[in-house]
Design a protein around this motif. Structure first.
Motif, short mmCIF file in Angstrom:
data_model
loop_
_atom_site.label_atom_id
_atom_site.label_comp_id
_atom_site.label_asym_id
_atom_site.label_seq_id
_atom_site.Cartn_x
_atom_site.Cartn_y
_atom_site.Cartn_z
N VAL A 104 9.99 -6.86 2.99
CA VAL A 104 9.43 -7.05 4.33
C VAL A 104 8.21 -6.16 4.53
CG1 VAL A 104 9.87 -6.62 6.79
CG2 VAL A 104 11.56 -7.86 5.42
N HIS A 105 8.33 -4.90 4.12
CA HIS A 105 7.21 -3.96 4.29
C HIS A 105 5.98 -4.41 3.49
CE1 HIS A 105 4.72 -0.42 4.13
NE2 HIS A 105 4.94 -0.29 2.85
N LEU A 106 6.18 -4.78 2.23
CA LEU A 106 5.04 -5.15 1.39
C LEU A 106 4.46 -6.50 1.77
CD1 LEU A 106 6.34 -3.77 -2.02
CD2 LEU A 106 4.37 -2.93 -0.73
N ASN A 107 5.28 -7.40 2.28
CA ASN A 107 4.75 -8.67 2.80
C ASN A 107 3.86 -8.42 4.01
OD1 ASN A 107 5.50 -10.97 1.23
ND2 ASN A 107 7.62 -10.68 1.83
N ALA A 108 4.23 -7.45 4.83
CA ALA A 108 3.38 -7.08 5.97
C ALA A 108 2.04 -6.53 5.48
CB ALA A 108 4.09 -6.06 6.85
N LEU A 109 2.10 -5.75 4.39
CA LEU A 109 0.87 -5.22 3.80
C LEU A 109 -0.01 -6.35 3.28
CD1 LEU A 109 -0.81 -2.78 2.80
CD2 LEU A 109 0.58 -2.82 0.72
N ARG A 110 0.62 -7.31 2.61
CA ARG A 110 -0.14 -8.46 2.11
C ARG A 110 -0.80 -9.22 3.26
NH1 ARG A 110 2.95 -13.08 -1.21
NH2 ARG A 110 4.09 -13.16 0.77
N SER A 111 -0.07 -9.42 4.34
CA SER A 111 -0.62 -10.13 5.50
C SER A 111 -1.82 -9.39 6.09
CB SER A 111 0.47 -10.30 6.58
OG SER A 111 1.52 -11.11 6.10
N ARG A 143 -5.76 0.74 -8.76
CA ARG A 143 -6.29 -0.52 -8.23
C ARG A 143 -6.03 -0.66 -6.74
NH1 ARG A 143 -8.71 -3.96 -6.52
NH2 ARG A 143 -8.98 -6.13 -7.14
N ILE A 144 -4.86 -0.20 -6.30
CA ILE A 144 -4.47 -0.40 -4.90
C ILE A 144 -5.02 0.69 -3.99
CG2 ILE A 144 -2.29 0.90 -4.88
CD1 ILE A 144 -2.46 -2.62 -3.55
N ARG A 145 -5.23 1.91 -4.52
CA ARG A 145 -5.59 3.04 -3.66
C ARG A 145 -6.90 2.81 -2.92
NH1 ARG A 145 -8.48 7.70 -3.19
NH2 ARG A 145 -7.35 9.47 -2.25
N HIS A 146 -7.96 2.45 -3.65
CA HIS A 146 -9.28 2.27 -3.03
C HIS A 146 -9.24 1.16 -1.99
CE1 HIS A 146 -11.02 5.17 -5.70
NE2 HIS A 146 -10.67 4.47 -6.77
N ALA A 147 -8.52 0.08 -2.30
CA ALA A 147 -8.44 -1.04 -1.36
C ALA A 147 -7.70 -0.63 -0.09
CB ALA A 147 -7.73 -2.22 -2.02
N MET A 148 -6.64 0.16 -0.24
CA MET A 148 -5.88 0.62 0.93
C MET A 148 -6.74 1.52 1.82
SD MET A 148 -2.72 -0.43 1.26
CE MET A 148 -1.99 0.89 2.23
N VAL A 149 -7.45 2.44 1.20
CA VAL A 149 -8.32 3.35 1.96
C VAL A 149 -9.38 2.54 2.72
CG1 VAL A 149 -10.08 5.15 1.77
CG2 VAL A 149 -7.92 5.36 0.50
N ASP A 150 -10.01 1.59 2.02
CA ASP A 150 -11.05 0.78 2.65
C ASP A 150 -10.48 -0.04 3.81
OD1 ASP A 150 -12.90 1.75 0.90
OD2 ASP A 150 -12.87 0.01 -0.43
N MET A 151 -9.30 -0.64 3.61
CA MET A 151 -8.71 -1.48 4.65
C MET A 151 -8.39 -0.66 5.90
SD MET A 151 -5.19 -3.66 4.79
CE MET A 151 -4.27 -2.18 5.25
#
Length: 223
Positions: free
Chosen positions: A212-219, A167-175
């Motif tokens: 902290v790292h994942l909150n930055a990703l969410r932002s 679920r996360i991989r495609h969204a990360m690549v696109d972003m």
């Protein structure tokens, strides 16, 4: 009181029972009325009721205990992970990752072995050497985070993380195609901080670094 009026009777009976459980008529762990009483309430035969109970038992909502009766074991049907994740938006998935990975990082700091630490350094190095391919970077990053989860030595957490990956991989690549990483060195340093906290057996620092790292990703996805 809800009564069954249409066929197929067993499926309809199961649905009526589930509605009554959702409405709070029977609490978690509560015993249902006896078969004769419940069948009369629903206006169906006992064989139909038994089939409906078997259906809900198969979905984890009810449990028949020999000689004791039928008990409520869940207040609703739990959907499988694939169905839930397909419907979830990416922010929701990242929020769940924060909850899981921050705790996993803390556990890893307590439980990591020398072999875990070597695996973490290898994963961190592979992440740094992933090159310019966005797909390769995302895969290396995912592998790193899975190594952190593995160091927690909790199979449930590992399986939950694995469910998130597609679920996360495609969204990360696109972003990253739309919005390349602003500061790759700072991002990599955040991962180094996490590894160092795990190496130092500092659960609080490890959980904070992960959060902290994942909150930055969410932002990044929210902006």
């Amino acid at each position: 009181m809800s009564q069954v009026q249409r066929h197929p009777l067993a499926a309809q009976t199961a649905e009526v029972l589930l509605r009554r459980i959702r409405a709070g008529e029977w609490a978690l762990g509560h015993k249902l009325p006896g078969e004769t009483t419940l069948a009369a309430q629903l206006g169906v035969g006992r064989s139909t009721l038994r089939e409906a109970i078997r259906e809900l038992a198969g979905k984890g909502v009810l449990e028949s205990r020999q000689g004791a009766g039928v008990f409520v074991t869940a207040l609703d049907v739990v959907e499988d992970w694939d169905t839930v994740l397909r419907r979830a938006d990416i922010i929701t998935v990242i929020e769940a990752r924060i909850a899981i990975e921050a705790e996993a990082a803390a556990l890893a700091a307590r439980r990591r072995t020398p072999a875990d630490l070597r695996a973490l350094w290898r994963a961190l190095t592979a992440r740094a050497e992933a090159g310019t391919s966005i797909e390769a970077l995302v895969d290396a990053d995912t592998a790193f985070h899975r190594t952190v989860i593995a160091a927690a030595h909790n199979d449930i957490l590992t399986q939950m993380f694995d469910a998130f990956v597609p679920r996360i991989r495609h969204a990360m690549v696109d972003m990253l195609r739309i919005r390349p990483m602003a500061d790759e060195r700072a991002d990599h340093h955040a991962h180094e901080v996490l590894v160092d906290a795990i190496r130092s057996r500092d659960p609080e620092a490890a959980a904070t670094a992960s959060r902290v790292h994942l909150n930055a990703l969410r932002s990044a996805f929210e902006n």
